[in-house]
Design a protein around this motif. Structure first.
Motif, PDB file in Angstrom:
ATOM      1  N   THR A  88      33.310   9.596 -34.661  1.00  0.00           N
ATOM      2  CA  THR A  88      34.729   9.960 -34.816  1.00  0.00           C
ATOM      3  C   THR A  88      35.328  10.349 -33.467  1.00  0.00           C
ATOM      4  OG1 THR A  88      34.403  12.343 -35.068  1.00  0.00           O
ATOM      5  CG2 THR A  88      34.205  11.007 -37.062  1.00  0.00           C
ATOM      6  N   LEU A  89      36.649  10.305 -33.428  1.00  0.00           N
ATOM      7  CA  LEU A  89      37.368  10.862 -32.284  1.00  0.00           C
ATOM      8  C   LEU A  89      37.141  12.383 -32.284  1.00  0.00           C
ATOM      9  CD1 LEU A  89      39.610   9.614 -30.315  1.00  0.00           C
ATOM     10  CD2 LEU A  89      41.227  10.838 -31.739  1.00  0.00           C
ATOM     11  N   ILE A  90      37.069  12.984 -31.111  1.00  0.00           N
ATOM     12  CA  ILE A  90      36.970  14.448 -31.034  1.00  0.00           C
ATOM     13  C   ILE A  90      38.392  15.002 -31.206  1.00  0.00           C
ATOM     14  CG2 ILE A  90      36.357  16.386 -29.551  1.00  0.00           C
ATOM     15  CD1 ILE A  90      34.453  14.367 -28.058  1.00  0.00           C
ATOM     16  N   PRO A  91      38.611  15.885 -32.187  1.00  0.00           N
ATOM     17  CA  PRO A  91      39.979  16.378 -32.394  1.00  0.00           C
ATOM     18  C   PRO A  91      40.546  17.025 -31.129  1.00  0.00           C
ATOM     19  CG  PRO A  91      38.530  17.102 -34.176  1.00  0.00           C
ATOM     20  CD  PRO A  91      37.655  16.462 -33.131  1.00  0.00           C
ATOM     21  N   ARG A  92      41.851  16.722 -30.836  1.00  0.00           N
ATOM     22  CA  ARG A  92      42.527  17.275 -29.661  1.00  0.00           C
ATOM     23  C   ARG A  92      43.537  18.324 -30.103  1.00  0.00           C
ATOM     24  NH1 ARG A  92      39.545  12.910 -28.266  1.00  0.00           N
ATOM     25  NH2 ARG A  92      40.347  11.535 -26.648  1.00  0.00           N
ATOM     26  N   PRO A  93      43.736  19.375 -29.270  1.00  0.00           N
ATOM     27  CA  PRO A  93      44.753  20.376 -29.610  1.00  0.00           C
ATOM     28  C   PRO A  93      46.151  19.757 -29.759  1.00  0.00           C
ATOM     29  CG  PRO A  93      43.539  21.011 -27.611  1.00  0.00           C
ATOM     30  CD  PRO A  93      43.020  19.685 -28.034  1.00  0.00           C
ATOM     31  N   SER A 181      49.478   9.969 -39.346  1.00  0.00           N
ATOM     32  CA  SER A 181      48.386   9.246 -38.699  1.00  0.00           C
ATOM     33  C   SER A 181      48.314   9.558 -37.207  1.00  0.00           C
ATOM     34  CB  SER A 181      48.563   7.729 -38.879  1.00  0.00           C
ATOM     35  OG  SER A 181      47.446   7.062 -38.317  1.00  0.00           O
ATOM     36  N   ASN A 182      47.074   9.689 -36.736  1.00  0.00           N
ATOM     37  CA  ASN A 182      46.809   9.686 -35.303  1.00  0.00           C
ATOM     38  C   ASN A 182      45.952   8.441 -35.070  1.00  0.00           C
ATOM     39  OD1 ASN A 182      46.151  10.097 -32.643  1.00  0.00           O
ATOM     40  ND2 ASN A 182      44.660  11.715 -33.057  1.00  0.00           N
ATOM     41  N   PRO A 183      46.613   7.282 -34.944  1.00  0.00           N
ATOM     42  CA  PRO A 183      45.860   6.027 -34.840  1.00  0.00           C
ATOM     43  C   PRO A 183      45.407   5.795 -33.400  1.00  0.00           C
ATOM     44  CG  PRO A 183      48.180   5.564 -34.699  1.00  0.00           C
ATOM     45  CD  PRO A 183      48.060   7.066 -34.816  1.00  0.00           C
ATOM     46  N   PRO A 184      44.608   4.745 -33.162  1.00  0.00           N
ATOM     47  CA  PRO A 184      44.341   4.373 -31.769  1.00  0.00           C
ATOM     48  C   PRO A 184      45.647   3.920 -31.123  1.00  0.00           C
ATOM     49  CG  PRO A 184      43.275   2.843 -33.306  1.00  0.00           C
ATOM     50  CD  PRO A 184      43.988   3.851 -34.131  1.00  0.00           C
ATOM     51  N   TYR A 185      45.899   4.354 -29.873  1.00  0.00           N
ATOM     52  CA  TYR A 185      47.161   3.936 -29.252  1.00  0.00           C
ATOM     53  C   TYR A 185      47.066   3.721 -27.740  1.00  0.00           C
ATOM     54  CZ  TYR A 185      47.561   9.109 -28.817  1.00  0.00           C
ATOM     55  OH  TYR A 185      47.340  10.443 -28.572  1.00  0.00           O
ATOM     56  N   ILE A 186      45.844   3.652 -27.220  1.00  0.00           N
ATOM     57  CA  ILE A 186      45.697   3.450 -25.774  1.00  0.00           C
ATOM     58  C   ILE A 186      45.660   1.943 -25.478  1.00  0.00           C
ATOM     59  CG2 ILE A 186      44.173   3.902 -23.794  1.00  0.00           C
ATOM     60  CD1 ILE A 186      43.261   6.449 -25.226  1.00  0.00           C
ATOM     61  N   GLU A 187      46.290   1.529 -24.358  1.00  0.00           N
ATOM     62  CA  GLU A 187      46.248   0.118 -23.953  1.00  0.00           C
ATOM     63  C   GLU A 187      44.793  -0.272 -23.726  1.00  0.00           C
ATOM     64  OE1 GLU A 187      48.137   2.451 -22.575  1.00  0.00           O
ATOM     65  OE2 GLU A 187      50.127   1.690 -22.056  1.00  0.00           O
ATOM     66  N   ASP A 197      35.108  12.079 -21.194  1.00  0.00           N
ATOM     67  CA  ASP A 197      34.602  12.156 -22.567  1.00  0.00           C
ATOM     68  C   ASP A 197      34.883  10.911 -23.405  1.00  0.00           C
ATOM     69  OD1 ASP A 197      33.819  14.669 -21.842  1.00  0.00           O
ATOM     70  OD2 ASP A 197      34.932  15.724 -23.409  1.00  0.00           O
ATOM     71  N   VAL A 198      36.041  10.273 -23.190  1.00  0.00           N
ATOM     72  CA  VAL A 198      36.414   9.136 -24.069  1.00  0.00           C
ATOM     73  C   VAL A 198      35.382   8.009 -24.044  1.00  0.00           C
ATOM     74  CG1 VAL A 198      38.920   9.485 -24.092  1.00  0.00           C
ATOM     75  CG2 VAL A 198      37.916   8.078 -22.325  1.00  0.00           C
ATOM     76  N   ARG A 199      34.575   7.920 -22.957  1.00  0.00           N
ATOM     77  CA  ARG A 199      33.538   6.872 -22.898  1.00  0.00           C
ATOM     78  C   ARG A 199      32.551   6.992 -24.048  1.00  0.00           C
ATOM     79  NH1 ARG A 199      30.696   8.198 -17.635  1.00  0.00           N
ATOM     80  NH2 ARG A 199      31.452  10.246 -18.254  1.00  0.00           N
ATOM     81  N   THR A 204      37.190   1.931 -31.297  1.00  0.00           N
ATOM     82  CA  THR A 204      38.122   1.578 -32.390  1.00  0.00           C
ATOM     83  C   THR A 204      39.069   2.733 -32.719  1.00  0.00           C
ATOM     84  OG1 THR A 204      36.387   2.254 -33.909  1.00  0.00           O
ATOM     85  CG2 THR A 204      36.651  -0.124 -33.542  1.00  0.00           C
ATOM     86  N   ALA A 205      38.727   3.957 -32.301  1.00  0.00           N
ATOM     87  CA  ALA A 205      39.618   5.098 -32.559  1.00  0.00           C
ATOM     88  C   ALA A 205      40.556   5.343 -31.389  1.00  0.00           C
ATOM     89  CB  ALA A 205      38.800   6.356 -32.821  1.00  0.00           C
ATOM     90  N   LEU A 206      40.395   4.580 -30.301  1.00  0.00           N
ATOM     91  CA  LEU A 206      41.157   4.849 -29.080  1.00  0.00           C
ATOM     92  C   LEU A 206      42.120   3.732 -28.693  1.00  0.00           C
ATOM     93  CD1 LEU A 206      38.148   6.153 -26.946  1.00  0.00           C
ATOM     94  CD2 LEU A 206      40.121   7.543 -27.611  1.00  0.00           C
ATOM     95  N   ALA A 207      41.587   2.492 -28.603  1.00  0.00           N
ATOM     96  CA  ALA A 207      42.376   1.399 -28.024  1.00  0.00           C
ATOM     97  C   ALA A 207      42.966   0.514 -29.106  1.00  0.00           C
ATOM     98  CB  ALA A 207      41.493   0.577 -27.093  1.00  0.00           C
ATOM     99  N   ILE A 235      53.792   9.649 -36.920  1.00  0.00           N
ATOM    100  CA  ILE A 235      52.701   9.015 -36.182  1.00  0.00           C
ATOM    101  C   ILE A 235      52.573   9.622 -34.786  1.00  0.00           C
ATOM    102  CG2 ILE A 235      51.804   6.821 -35.282  1.00  0.00           C
ATOM    103  CD1 ILE A 235      53.300   5.326 -37.373  1.00  0.00           C
ATOM    104  N   GLU A 236      51.334   9.987 -34.429  1.00  0.00           N
ATOM    105  CA  GLU A 236      51.069  10.427 -33.053  1.00  0.00           C
ATOM    106  C   GLU A 236      50.996   9.194 -32.147  1.00  0.00           C
ATOM    107  OE1 GLU A 236      47.997  13.441 -32.302  1.00  0.00           O
ATOM    108  OE2 GLU A 236      47.473  12.388 -30.460  1.00  0.00           O
ATOM    109  N   HIS A 237      51.420   9.357 -30.886  1.00  0.00           N
ATOM    110  CA  HIS A 237      51.381   8.230 -29.950  1.00  0.00           C
ATOM    111  C   HIS A 237      51.118   8.729 -28.540  1.00  0.00           C
ATOM    112  CE1 HIS A 237      55.255   9.531 -28.483  1.00  0.00           C
ATOM    113  NE2 HIS A 237      55.677   9.618 -29.746  1.00  0.00           N
TER     114      HIS A 237
HETATM  115  N1  GLN Z   1      45.045  11.402 -27.254  1.00  0.00           N
HETATM  116  C1  GLN Z   1      43.827  10.693 -27.031  1.00  0.00           C
HETATM  117  C2  GLN Z   1      43.568  10.490 -25.540  1.00  0.00           C
HETATM  118  O1  GLN Z   1      44.506  10.370 -24.799  1.00  0.00           O
HETATM  119  C3  GLN Z   1      43.819   9.344 -27.692  1.00  0.00           C
HETATM  120  C4  GLN Z   1      43.749   9.471 -29.133  1.00  0.00           C
HETATM  121  C5  GLN Z   1      44.214   8.234 -29.832  1.00  0.00           C
HETATM  122  O2  GLN Z   1      44.178   7.116 -29.327  1.00  0.00           O
HETATM  123  N2  GLN Z   1      44.646   8.443 -31.013  1.00  0.00           N
HETATM  124  O3  GLN Z   1      42.426  10.461 -25.121  1.00  0.00           O
END
Ligand code: GLN
Length: 275
Positions: A88-93, A181-187, A197-199, A204-207, A235-237
């Motif tokens: 899972t993605l690590i929850p962010r504040p 939703s906090n979907p994947p949203y990174i290019e 940490d993201v490595r 699939t939870a990030l990009a 939606i989070e972005h």
């Molecule tokens: N906020 C996260 C980051 O920048 C990304 C989380 C996401 O893609 N939903 O690392």
């Protein structure tokens, strides 16, 4: 070796990391199952060779880049202690903004879905605050859904149903009051994906495609059919995507569309209402 020597040794090892002192304290608290106050109060207390070995193992993994949340297996979010793994993605504040916004719209008896729930952070925070609504936690990943379910059990949260599937596939038309939703949203070629940490988090939870917006587009499209009239989508972005996401909401016919800032001052969530 005593507590203060263990910490000193750990900090020396992690000197190249961003926060060696805090990392060492969190890891030693994990090994000794104690609070950081205990570490200070009992700095001269000896640790066993078993504890020393475990602590040194964790320091070694941290040095290789593994996130603290994976090493301790937990992360705090809202008022909850959540189990976290590589699934899972690590929850962010930052994501607590989405929880606050959703709570301002959720009333007794409402039906609320969290898409791509991961560890369950968002839906469990909502369900713990609003026990009289019904929540649906959706995720494509079965291992992630299992963790979310475990987190519901350990936090004694009973008003969440777990569904495996892609976004809103499992939901019937016009049946939801709120979708979050906090979907994947990174290019997908963002160089940040290769750092820190993201490595160690699921890609699939990030990009999400070349502009990071593929999944957000899919969610907006499906949400129009699954929301009741006057239902809310939020939606989070990414910090630089507010304008594009606002535009996507408007193009899909959402009204009262607004962009909200997180505690770091970045636009982080777009919310809109289905007419
Ligand atoms: N906020 C996260 C980051 O920048 C990304 C989380 C996401 O893609 N939903 O690392």
């Amino acid at each position: 070796m005593n507590i203060s020597q263990a910490l000193e040794h750990g900090v020396d090892e992690l000197v190249a990391s961003e926060s060696p002192e805090i990392d060492c304290q969190v890891l030693l608290c994990h090994v000794l199952d104690c609070t950081s106050t205990y570490l200070h109060a009992w700095a001269d207390k000896l640790i066993t060779s078993e504890q020393q070995k475990q602590f040194e193992g964790l320091i070694k993994e941290r040095k290789q880049g593994h996130p603290i949340a994976h090493l301790t297996g937990t992360r705090g979010f809202w008022s909850l202690d959540l189990k976290v793994t590589e699934d899972t993605l690590i929850p962010r504040p930052d994501t607590e903004l989405l929880v606050e916004l959703a709570l301002s719209k959720i009333n007794d008896g409402m039906r609320v879905a969290d898409l791509g729930t991961g560890s369950g952070a968002i839906v469990l925070a909502l369900a713990t605050e609003q026990s009289r609504a019904t929540f649906f936690a959706m995720d494509y990943s079965a291992p992630a859904l299992k963790i979310a379910n475990d987190n519901a059990i350990t936090n004694e949260i009973n008003n969440v149903q777990f569904w495996q599937g892609s976004w809103l596939d499992a939901i019937s038309a016009h049946s939801l009051d709120v979708i979050v939703s906090n979907p994947p949203y990174i290019e997908q070629d963002d160089p940040h994906l290769l750092q820190g940490d993201v490595r160690f988090e699921p890609m699939t939870a990030l990009a999400s495609g070349t502009d990071g917006l593929d999944d957000i587009r899919a969610i907006i499209e499906q949400a129009q059919y699954c929301l009741k009239p006057m239902g809310w989508l939020m939606i989070e972005h990414g910090y630089h995507q507010a304008q594009q996401v606002t535009e996507l909401f408007k193009q899909a016919g959402f009204i009262v569309v607004s962009s909200e800032r997180d505690f770091g001052g970045n636009n982080r969530v777009v919310i809109g209402q289905r007419p």
